[in-house]
Design a protein around this motif. Sequence first.
Motif, PDB file in Angstrom:
ATOM      1  N   ASP A 194       0.952  -1.529  -0.227  1.00 36.90           N
ATOM      2  CA  ASP A 194      -0.021  -0.006  -0.154  1.00 36.90           C
ATOM      3  C   ASP A 194       0.730   1.689   0.075  1.00 36.90           C
ATOM      4  O   ASP A 194       0.732   1.848  -1.067  1.00 36.90           O
ATOM      5  N   ARG A 198       0.916   4.210  -2.952  1.00 41.66           N
ATOM      6  CA  ARG A 198       0.348   5.448  -2.445  1.00 41.66           C
ATOM      7  C   ARG A 198       2.282   6.770  -3.116  1.00 41.66           C
ATOM      8  O   ARG A 198       1.999   7.850  -3.353  1.00 41.66           O
ATOM      9  N   ASP A 201       1.832   6.536  -7.133  1.00 39.10           N
ATOM     10  CA  ASP A 201       0.699   7.865  -6.730  1.00 39.10           C
ATOM     11  C   ASP A 201       0.976   9.036  -6.940  1.00 39.10           C
ATOM     12  O   ASP A 201       1.013  10.330  -7.397  1.00 39.10           O
ATOM     13  N   ARG A 202       1.612   9.053  -6.239  1.00 31.79           N
ATOM     14  CA  ARG A 202       2.176  10.443  -5.801  1.00 31.79           C
ATOM     15  C   ARG A 202       3.517  10.989  -7.052  1.00 31.79           C
ATOM     16  O   ARG A 202       3.373  11.961  -6.446  1.00 31.79           O
TER      17      ARG A 202
END
Length: 407
Positions: A194, A198, A201-202
């Motif tokens: 996870d 993230r 995505d960032r």
Amino acid sequence: MKHRIVVLGAGYAGAYVAGNLARRLSPQDTEITVVNAEPDFVQRMRLHQLAAGREIEAPKLVDVFAGTGIRLRLARVTAVDPERQVVAVADGDGGGEFGYDTLLYALGSQGDDHGVPGVAEHAFDVAARPSARRLRERLDQLGGRGESANVVIVGDGLTGIETATEIAEARPGLSVALIARGELGTRLSAGARDHLRRACDRLGITVLENTEVEAVEAARVLCADGTALAADATVWTAGFMVSPLAAAGGLEVTENGRIIVDRTMRSVSHPNVYAVGDSVYAIGDNGRPLPMSCGSAGYTGRQAVEAIVGHLTGREIANTKLVYEGNHISLGQRDGILQMVDHEGRAKPKYMGGRKALRIKAVVLRGSLWATSHPTFGLPKRKRRLAAAPSDAATPSNASAEKRVAA
């Protein structure tokens, strides 16, 4: 005559073993030669950073081995003949061959294209410094075009993850995609996966999971499901392979060419040959093969030093630790993941993420560089004499092509 120890490769494992042997064995009895193709020590764990645009320290090997008495031979190894106990090399003078009494094989690994069409012709990699520099030059070209360009990283192992996140952070004007053959970060715990998602995505990284690449072309990547991805630069990080030299020389190897050794890193087919690092197939303390990693290089190197010193001096050989403890993963310059594993090599449920994990990774990198640059620091100053007279030379070494490092 002196007992001739030849070390092939001056990466993390080879440089460490050579320096330790120089400190622990008497120069009256032994002569140590290190053969390496490049004049510098290459921080392979940071080549993805070099490709992204960072400057990476590369100490000169002549400085690394200064004061040790080690001979440095800058040449490319072309053949190993364990029956005749000779090594063949090529260099600017044409090369030649020279003999050894004890051989330490530490030639590491290189990128593996798995036979996928177009990879060799069109893809970049970060498995070696020259190829990392070529990728850097290509990214520089793309960054200066004044328009968005597409960079596709194939392979979501540790190298692929670190390369994708480093490029995406360092060069935000590029569109970065990461292709995973299965689930992204499959070897990580659920929490670490996870965290990785993230981070992607960032950083704006497009992740394609459960995707297999069938071919690489000059400007696109073709996937098994029919998808064609535009790629101004394709970076291949889908695995590593070892040199075929060991197999060609008759050493007993695995199907993928790694040298099979006993618990002391000694070849099971040729007892005067030892192997360490990515080149070795060694069983860890948990009964499983050690993975190709910097950690494995350190553990196998320490065991090889104990075995070689013990055999040559007649002392009892200590069994050092052979373990795989986990992975330190950088996610650009502000984030990271520290994932430890259990005795079976499976990811533990807990992980560490963020800047603290990145700082730990940075400490590991600095420590590895410092230890390699100071190969004899902290070792006992007493040098061990050989237990018996060294063996006769099989083939005289090419002294004109060697350089003795100034003491």
